[in-house]
Design a protein around this motif. Structure first.
Motif, PDB file in Angstrom:
ATOM      1  N   VAL A 156      -7.676  10.869  -3.520  1.00 13.85           N
ATOM      2  CA  VAL A 156      -8.114  11.258  -2.231  1.00 13.85           C
ATOM      3  C   VAL A 156      -8.712  12.681  -2.212  1.00 13.85           C
ATOM      4  O   VAL A 156      -7.760  13.559  -2.701  1.00 13.85           O
ATOM      5  CB  VAL A 156      -6.859  11.020  -1.141  1.00 13.85           C
ATOM      6  N   ASN A 157      -9.718  12.835  -1.657  1.00 13.34           N
ATOM      7  CA  ASN A 157     -10.418  14.229  -1.423  1.00 13.34           C
ATOM      8  C   ASN A 157      -9.526  14.717  -0.274  1.00 13.34           C
ATOM      9  O   ASN A 157      -9.500  14.562   0.726  1.00 13.34           O
ATOM     10  CB  ASN A 157     -11.841  14.125  -0.888  1.00 13.34           C
ATOM     11  N   ALA A 183      -0.955   5.752   2.991  1.00 11.69           N
ATOM     12  CA  ALA A 183      -0.664   4.397   3.096  1.00 11.69           C
ATOM     13  C   ALA A 183      -1.575   3.579   4.187  1.00 11.69           C
ATOM     14  O   ALA A 183      -2.334   2.532   3.810  1.00 11.69           O
ATOM     15  CB  ALA A 183       0.641   4.181   3.112  1.00 11.69           C
ATOM     16  N   LEU A 184      -1.648   4.050   5.366  1.00 11.33           N
ATOM     17  CA  LEU A 184      -2.622   3.468   6.395  1.00 11.33           C
ATOM     18  C   LEU A 184      -3.834   3.327   6.307  1.00 11.33           C
ATOM     19  O   LEU A 184      -4.419   2.321   6.434  1.00 11.33           O
ATOM     20  CB  LEU A 184      -2.126   4.135   7.816  1.00 11.33           C
ATOM     21  N   PHE A 185      -4.290   4.508   5.733  1.00  9.90           N
ATOM     22  CA  PHE A 185      -5.788   4.673   5.470  1.00  9.90           C
ATOM     23  C   PHE A 185      -6.248   3.834   4.171  1.00  9.90           C
ATOM     24  O   PHE A 185      -7.260   3.462   3.843  1.00  9.90           O
ATOM     25  CB  PHE A 185      -6.388   6.085   5.406  1.00  9.90           C
ATOM     26  N   LEU A 186      -5.155   3.879   3.291  1.00  5.86           N
ATOM     27  CA  LEU A 186      -5.650   2.987   2.001  1.00  5.86           C
ATOM     28  C   LEU A 186      -5.420   1.633   2.438  1.00  5.86           C
ATOM     29  O   LEU A 186      -6.347   0.853   1.778  1.00  5.86           O
ATOM     30  CB  LEU A 186      -4.289   3.324   0.974  1.00  5.86           C
ATOM     31  N   ALA A 206      -2.457   5.641  -3.334  1.00  6.42           N
ATOM     32  CA  ALA A 206      -3.142   6.649  -2.800  1.00  6.42           C
ATOM     33  C   ALA A 206      -2.318   7.833  -2.888  1.00  6.42           C
ATOM     34  O   ALA A 206      -1.091   8.010  -2.582  1.00  6.42           O
ATOM     35  CB  ALA A 206      -3.608   6.295  -1.487  1.00  6.42           C
ATOM     36  N   VAL A 207      -3.087   8.782  -3.498  1.00  9.64           N
ATOM     37  CA  VAL A 207      -2.370  10.231  -3.645  1.00  9.64           C
ATOM     38  C   VAL A 207      -3.587  11.267  -3.742  1.00  9.64           C
ATOM     39  O   VAL A 207      -4.733  10.990  -4.218  1.00  9.64           O
ATOM     40  CB  VAL A 207      -1.928  10.315  -5.280  1.00  9.64           C
ATOM     41  N   GLU A 208      -3.404  12.456  -3.200  1.00 12.07           N
ATOM     42  CA  GLU A 208      -4.441  13.734  -2.917  1.00 12.07           C
ATOM     43  C   GLU A 208      -4.412  14.200  -4.277  1.00 12.07           C
ATOM     44  O   GLU A 208      -3.583  14.237  -5.046  1.00 12.07           O
ATOM     45  CB  GLU A 208      -3.839  14.522  -1.923  1.00 12.07           C
ATOM     46  N   ALA A 209      -5.726  14.473  -4.468  1.00  9.42           N
ATOM     47  CA  ALA A 209      -6.020  15.229  -5.993  1.00  9.42           C
ATOM     48  C   ALA A 209      -5.680  16.652  -5.778  1.00  9.42           C
ATOM     49  O   ALA A 209      -6.233  17.500  -5.110  1.00  9.42           O
ATOM     50  CB  ALA A 209      -7.444  15.250  -6.189  1.00  9.42           C
ATOM     51  N   TYR A 212       0.823  -1.351   0.073  1.00  9.32           N
ATOM     52  CA  TYR A 212      -0.020   0.037  -0.102  1.00  9.32           C
ATOM     53  C   TYR A 212       1.052   1.288   0.028  1.00  9.32           C
ATOM     54  O   TYR A 212       1.778   1.513   0.949  1.00  9.32           O
ATOM     55  CB  TYR A 212      -0.932   0.001   1.301  1.00  9.32           C
ATOM     56  N   ILE A 213       0.642   1.876  -1.031  1.00  6.71           N
ATOM     57  CA  ILE A 213       1.783   2.974  -1.412  1.00  6.71           C
ATOM     58  C   ILE A 213       1.123   4.432  -1.301  1.00  6.71           C
ATOM     59  O   ILE A 213       0.050   4.867  -1.943  1.00  6.71           O
ATOM     60  CB  ILE A 213       2.284   2.992  -2.716  1.00  6.71           C
ATOM     61  N   GLY A 214       1.408   5.086  -0.372  1.00  9.18           N
ATOM     62  CA  GLY A 214       1.206   6.531  -0.029  1.00  9.18           C
ATOM     63  C   GLY A 214       1.948   7.468  -0.692  1.00  9.18           C
ATOM     64  O   GLY A 214       3.114   7.319  -0.358  1.00  9.18           O
TER      65      GLY A 214
END
Length: 199
Positions: A72-73, A96-99, A48-51, A3-5
Motif C-alpha cells: 500500500v502506498n 483489512a477493510l479497504f483490502l 495488505a501492508v504499507e510499503a 483479509y489481513i491488514g
C-alpha cells in the motif's frame, strides 16, 4: 478466505484478521515471532501492508503462504488513516477493510537491486549528515575556546582596576603634599630673611 491488514514496525506487527462476514480479530507479534504468524496463514488469505523500509523482508516471509500480498502506498493511504484516531490497531483494521473492498492505493514492489541501492543511498545520507554535525560541533567548540581565551577576565579586571586607580590617586596626593611643603618652606625662609633685615 480472510483479509489481513498488517501494521508493520521495526520490532513488531499488529494484525487484523477480517472474515467474509466482516468479523475481525486483532493480534500482535514480535518480529522474532514471524514464523508463528506465517504458520497461521492459509493459501486463500490476502494480506495488505504499507510499503516501508522493511516491507521487502516481510513480503519474502509471507508471499508463499498467501494468495495475494498488496503493498500500500503510505502517502495516499494517509488520507484514509487520518479520518480516524491513529493507532496500530486502527491502521491494521483500515488496511483489512479497504483490502476487502479492493480500494487500496497499491504500489509495485521494487526490484531487489533497486531496493539495495535505495538503502545504500539512505545510509550514505545519514552518514554525511552525521559527519557534518560532528564537524560543526567541533568548530563551535574551538570558536568558543578562542573567544574565552581572548576575552579579558572580568573577575581580575574588577579587582585590579580600582586598585590601580587608588594607587595613582595616592601618588598624586603625595606629590601635591610635597610641593605644598616646599612652597611652605620657601615662604618661611623668605619671612625669616625679611625679619633679619628689619633688625
Amino acid at each position: 478466505m480472510r483479509y489481513i491488514g498488517v501494521d508493520l514496525h521495526t520490532t513488531q506487527i499488529t494484525v487484523c484478521y477480517l472474515t467474509e462476514k466482516e468479523e475481525f480479530t486483532i493480534a500482535k507479534y514480535q518480529l522474532c515471532e514471524i514464523e508463528r504468524f506465517v504458520s497461521g496463514l492459509s493459501k486463500t488469505d490476502e494480506i495488505a501492508v504499507e510499503a516501508t523500509g522493511n516491507t521487502r523482508w516481510f513480503v519474502e516471509q509471507v508471499a508463499s503462504r498467501a494468495s495475494r500480498v498488496v503493498l500500500v502506498n503510505p502517502r495516499q493511504f494517509e488520507v484514509v488513516k487520518n479520518s480516524v484516531k491513529k493507532t496500530d490497531r486502527n491502521d491494521a483494521i483500515n488496511l483489512a477493510l479497504f483490502l476487502k473492498a479492493d480500494m487500496l492505493p497499491e504500489v509495485r514492489a521494487k526490484k531487489k537491486e533497486a531496493d539495495k541501492v535505495q538503502s545504500l543511498v539512505g545510509t550514505r545520507t545519514k552518514l554525511v549528515r552525521l559527519k557534518t554535525y560532528k564537524q560543526d560541533t567541533c568548530l563551535i567548540g574551538v570558536k568558543r575556546a578562542e573567544v574565552k581565551e581572548n576575552e579579558p577576565s572580568v573577575g581580575k579586571g574588577i579587582g585590579k582596576s580600582p586598585r590601580r586607580g587608588m594607587d595613582a590617586s595616592r601618588a598624586d596626593r603625595a606629590g601635591h603634599n610635597n610641593r605644598a611643603d616646599q612652597v611652605f618652606e620657601s615662604r618661611h625662609q623668605e619671612v625669616g630673611q625679611s625679619d633679619c633685615r628689619r633688625k
